[in-house]
Motif scaffolding. Structure first.
Motif, PDB file in Angstrom:
ATOM      1  N   GLU A 325       0.822  -1.203   0.000  1.00 11.89           N
ATOM      2  CA  GLU A 325       0.000   0.000   0.000  1.00 11.89           C
ATOM      3  C   GLU A 325       0.854   1.250   0.000  1.00 11.89           C
ATOM      4  OE1 GLU A 325      -1.092   0.893   4.650  1.00 11.89           O
ATOM      5  OE2 GLU A 325      -2.243  -0.645   3.592  1.00 11.89           O
ATOM      6  N   THR A 327       0.312   5.765   0.818  1.00 13.91           N
ATOM      7  CA  THR A 327      -0.572   6.842   1.261  1.00 13.91           C
ATOM      8  C   THR A 327      -0.156   8.147   0.618  1.00 13.91           C
ATOM      9  OG1 THR A 327       0.830   7.193   3.206  1.00 13.91           O
ATOM     10  CG2 THR A 327      -1.085   5.755   3.480  1.00 13.91           C
ATOM     11  N   SER A 376      -8.138  -2.083  -1.792  1.00 13.21           N
ATOM     12  CA  SER A 376      -8.676  -1.324  -0.659  1.00 13.21           C
ATOM     13  C   SER A 376      -8.265   0.132  -0.810  1.00 13.21           C
ATOM     14  CB  SER A 376      -8.147  -1.865   0.669  1.00 13.21           C
ATOM     15  OG  SER A 376      -8.482  -3.221   0.842  1.00 13.21           O
ATOM     16  N   ILE A 377      -9.169   1.028  -0.465  1.00 13.99           N
ATOM     17  CA  ILE A 377      -8.871   2.461  -0.562  1.00 13.99           C
ATOM     18  C   ILE A 377      -9.398   3.177   0.675  1.00 13.99           C
ATOM     19  CG2 ILE A 377      -8.928   2.511  -3.088  1.00 13.99           C
ATOM     20  CD1 ILE A 377     -11.734   3.713  -2.922  1.00 13.99           C
ATOM     21  N   ARG A 378      -8.858   4.366   0.902  1.00 12.51           N
ATOM     22  CA  ARG A 378      -9.367   5.240   1.946  1.00 12.51           C
ATOM     23  C   ARG A 378      -9.295   6.669   1.433  1.00 12.51           C
ATOM     24  NH1 ARG A 378      -6.309   4.087   6.764  1.00 12.51           N
ATOM     25  NH2 ARG A 378      -4.760   5.652   6.170  1.00 12.51           N
ATOM     26  N   ARG A 388     -11.428   1.819   5.765  1.00 13.38           N
ATOM     27  CA  ARG A 388     -11.101   1.458   4.393  1.00 13.38           C
ATOM     28  C   ARG A 388     -12.323   0.818   3.736  1.00 13.38           C
ATOM     29  NH1 ARG A 388      -5.078  -1.265   4.260  1.00 13.38           N
ATOM     30  NH2 ARG A 388      -4.108   0.031   5.849  1.00 13.38           N
ATOM     31  N   SER A 390     -13.180  -1.954   0.569  1.00 13.76           N
ATOM     32  CA  SER A 390     -12.480  -2.982  -0.196  1.00 13.76           C
ATOM     33  C   SER A 390     -13.421  -3.677  -1.163  1.00 13.76           C
ATOM     34  CB  SER A 390     -11.856  -4.029   0.728  1.00 13.76           C
ATOM     35  OG  SER A 390     -10.902  -3.449   1.573  1.00 13.76           O
ATOM     36  N   ASN A 437      -4.359   0.224  -1.363  1.00 11.51           N
ATOM     37  CA  ASN A 437      -3.752  -1.054  -1.005  1.00 11.51           C
ATOM     38  C   ASN A 437      -4.173  -2.096  -2.028  1.00 11.51           C
ATOM     39  OD1 ASN A 437      -4.118  -3.865   0.254  1.00 11.51           O
ATOM     40  ND2 ASN A 437      -2.833  -2.896   1.786  1.00 11.51           N
ATOM     41  N   LYS A 501     -16.765  -2.273   4.152  1.00  9.15           N
ATOM     42  CA  LYS A 501     -16.096  -1.116   4.732  1.00  9.15           C
ATOM     43  C   LYS A 501     -15.411  -1.583   5.993  1.00  9.15           C
ATOM     44  CE  LYS A 501     -16.730   3.713   6.028  1.00  9.15           C
ATOM     45  NZ  LYS A 501     -17.677   4.822   6.169  1.00  9.15           N
ATOM     46  N   GLU A 504     -10.414   0.802  10.111  1.00  9.43           N
ATOM     47  CA  GLU A 504      -8.965   0.852  10.102  1.00  9.43           C
ATOM     48  C   GLU A 504      -8.437   0.841  11.526  1.00  9.43           C
ATOM     49  OE1 GLU A 504      -6.558   0.112   8.840  1.00  9.43           O
ATOM     50  OE2 GLU A 504      -5.257   1.633   8.020  1.00  9.43           O
TER      51      GLU A 504
END
Length: 576
Positions: A325, A327, A376-378, A388, A390, A437, A501, A504
């Protein structure tokens, strides 16, 4: 002989690991201030630099201002660090019975030495005050395998300071013997790899890790039994593994009689220190911790009192997932054109890791292959939400080709799979990504028939207390495996995509672009000195614990039932 049931835990932390790897490659750097750069921060620095005021995790600009002659080496490619970390771990693993060694990040190792210590206690006679050598056996069957030691010459330090001839209880004797084992292993690491490390010896992973941090670098500390409470009392609340940044700040606020809203909590160095001793004098029940810790009051209460039932987990040979991942700062990734190159870069790194970790000796056979690809994203949010989202789908067969260049495979995978997963997750017209990620999950053996997780279903149970993230592994090189070569299966239409969801881990990343995080099912950290501690460390506990099979988070009481679901599944693909 009287039986003592307390486990004997050793913790090893390699000193300035990234910098030490670079120094071994170029010994001339050992005597100059050296920093290892990842993005715009120092991942770590050597002790020469620290003596001049440089700090790890410091901004590069600030570090150069502090130390004009600081030598900066780029450390964003973790390959050389992983290789050294894996080699040391495999080396240490050979000394430990039943492979009870657990890696934490790239630079920490836990050892459960209980059985080794108890066997040697049955063979030895404790001789306080004696200068005659005894012999520690590293093998039950080979009496010549081991090392000499003197009972009365305690290596390293103790907390509290004590005369070497002092311990007489069985537990004292066992820990005393463990100190000699820790010293032997540290010497072997230094001799064979030219890396120093610090060590802690105690009866829990929590206290062993903290004990090892007291006398650094290149030293070891034995926490004498009965002094755990006094030892913990002097630690700042945020330094206790298992207490996340947000929880620590809320606990400080409670003790100091003030209130800070979640969105006001900044992930910066704390100026007002509050010790564990002060906390437990003000907060006198677990219930008082509940609203401050997201429902983890009981867990953290036990940790603050030195109670940690988690066990050292024997690491399996094949990881159950691999993920990478990155950021980003606000405004860095706001459209698909900016995101696509990032997806390609991360996916390419993921494929490289798959080849490194999942292909056997000779590079001709897949030892295992992941059944699913997960994205996976945020997003950046005003309220600092660390959740996150996914989505996952079937891993295409062409990924397992051993002849197609990886950059070609990555480009196709991004175009045909990954972009589609992202579009399914992102339905807003305007957005700013904070984290991306990519993961290869749900491993099956190289023959395509047996799920890897079933192969390890009878292994020693995973530790339960502080691992909300998985521990690390880097260990497929040289492993013999009899699985047949995996021939790419006919490509199928992706199975229906599932979405979740995820909560985290508490704490999240620092502001600014983050460094690459490489995770295996056991949680590959990336700092040289514990950015994360499984679930302990800067992030702390999540509100739910992750399933060790698919990664999805559930309340503790529901986790066992969820795992039984995995055992009974047949054709259902799991969202990791």
């Amino acid at each position: 002989m009287e039986q003592s049931k307390e486990p004997i835990i050793l913790h090893f932390d390699f000193d300035c690991f990234y910098a030490s790897v670079v120094e071994n490659e170029n010994p001339a750097l050992k005597t100059v201030p050296l920093g290892i750069q990842q993005k715009n921060i120092l991942a770590t620095c050597n002790y020469v630099a620290r003596a001049q005021g440089v700090k790890k995790l410091q901004l590069i600009t600030a570090a150069k201002k502090q130390c004009k002659n600081l030598v900066i080496v780029n450390g964003e490619d973790l390959t050389r660090f992983r290789v050294v970390s894996k080699n040391i771990w495999l080396f240490v693993r050979e000394f430990v019975w039943h492979n009870l060694t657990e890696r934490l990040g790239l630079d920490e190792i836990f050892i459960d030495a209980t059985e080794m210590i108890d066997f040697n206690m049955s063979q030895l006679r404790f001789q306080p005050g004696s200068k005659d050598p005894s012999f520690f056996r590293l093998s039950r069957n080979d009496p010549s395998a081991g090392f000499p030691f003197v009972w009365d010459e305690l290596p390293g330090y103790t907390y509290p300071p004590a005369a070497s001839s002092g311990p007489h209880s069985l537990l004292h004797q066992r820990l005393f013997l463990a100190s000699h084992l820790a010293s032997f292993i540290r010497t072997q690491i230094l001799t064979n790899f030219n890396h120093t490390c610090s060590a802690g010896i105690s009866t829990t992973k929590l206290t062993a890790k903290l004990a090892g941090s007291v006398n650094k670098p290149d030293a070891q500390t034995l926490l004498l039994p009965g002094f755990e409470a006094a030892f913990l009392a002097g630690h700042e609340i945020g330094k206790v593994p298992g207490v996340g940044f947000k929880s620590a700040q809320k606990i400080r606020d409670k003790v100091l009689g003030r209130t800070t809203k979640d969105e006001e909590i900044e992930f910066t160095e704390i100026s007002e220190k509050v010790t564990v001793g002060t906390v437990i004098s003000v907060i006198t029940t677990p219930a008082q911790l509940e609203p401050l810790t997201g429902g983890n009051g009981q867990k953290i209460w036990r940790l603050l009192h030195g109670i940690d039932p988690s066990r050292v987990a024997a690491a399996p040979i094949v990881p159950t997932q691999i993920s990478i991942e990155d950021t980003f700062r606000p405004g860095r990734i706001t459209c698909l054109n900016q995101l696509t190159p990032v997806l390609h870069q991360l996916t390419l790194k993921l494929l490289q890791r798959m080849h490194a970790d999942l292909i056997g000796p000779g590079g001709e056979k897949w030892l295992a292959h992941p059944k699913n690809f997960r994205l996976s994203i945020r997003f950046h949010t005003r309220n600092r939400d660390f959740a996150r989202m996914s989505r996952s789908g079937r891993m295409p067969g062409y990924v397992f080709s051993l002849s197609t260049p990886l950059d070609v495979v990555a480009e196709r995978l991004v175009r045909e799979v990954v972009v589609g997963l992202f579009k399914g997750l992102c339905t807003e017209r305007k957005w700013e990504l904070q984290l991306v990620n990519v993961a290869a999950v749900n491993m099956a053996d190289g023959g395509g028939g047996v799920d890897i997780r079933d192969m390890f279903s009878t292994l020693r149970p995973r530790s339960e207390s502080w691992e909300n993230k998985e521990e690390p592994t880097e260990y497929l090189d040289g492993i013999v495996n009899n699985s047949q070569q995996y021939n790419s299966p006919p490509e199928k239409e992706p199975e229906p995509i599932k979405e979740v969801k995820e909560d985290e881990d508490e704490g999240g990343e620092q502001e600014g672009e983050g460094e690459e995080v490489v995770e295996l099912e056991w949680g590959d950290g990336l700092s040289d000195s514990s950015v994360e501690y499984g679930g302990i460390g800067s992030r702390g506990f999540s509100h739910n614990d992750p399933c060790p099979i698919c990664g999805e988070r559930f309340p503790v009481f529901a986790l066992e039932a969820h795992q039984r679901f995995h055992q009974s599944e047949t054709e259902i693909e799991i969202l990791g």
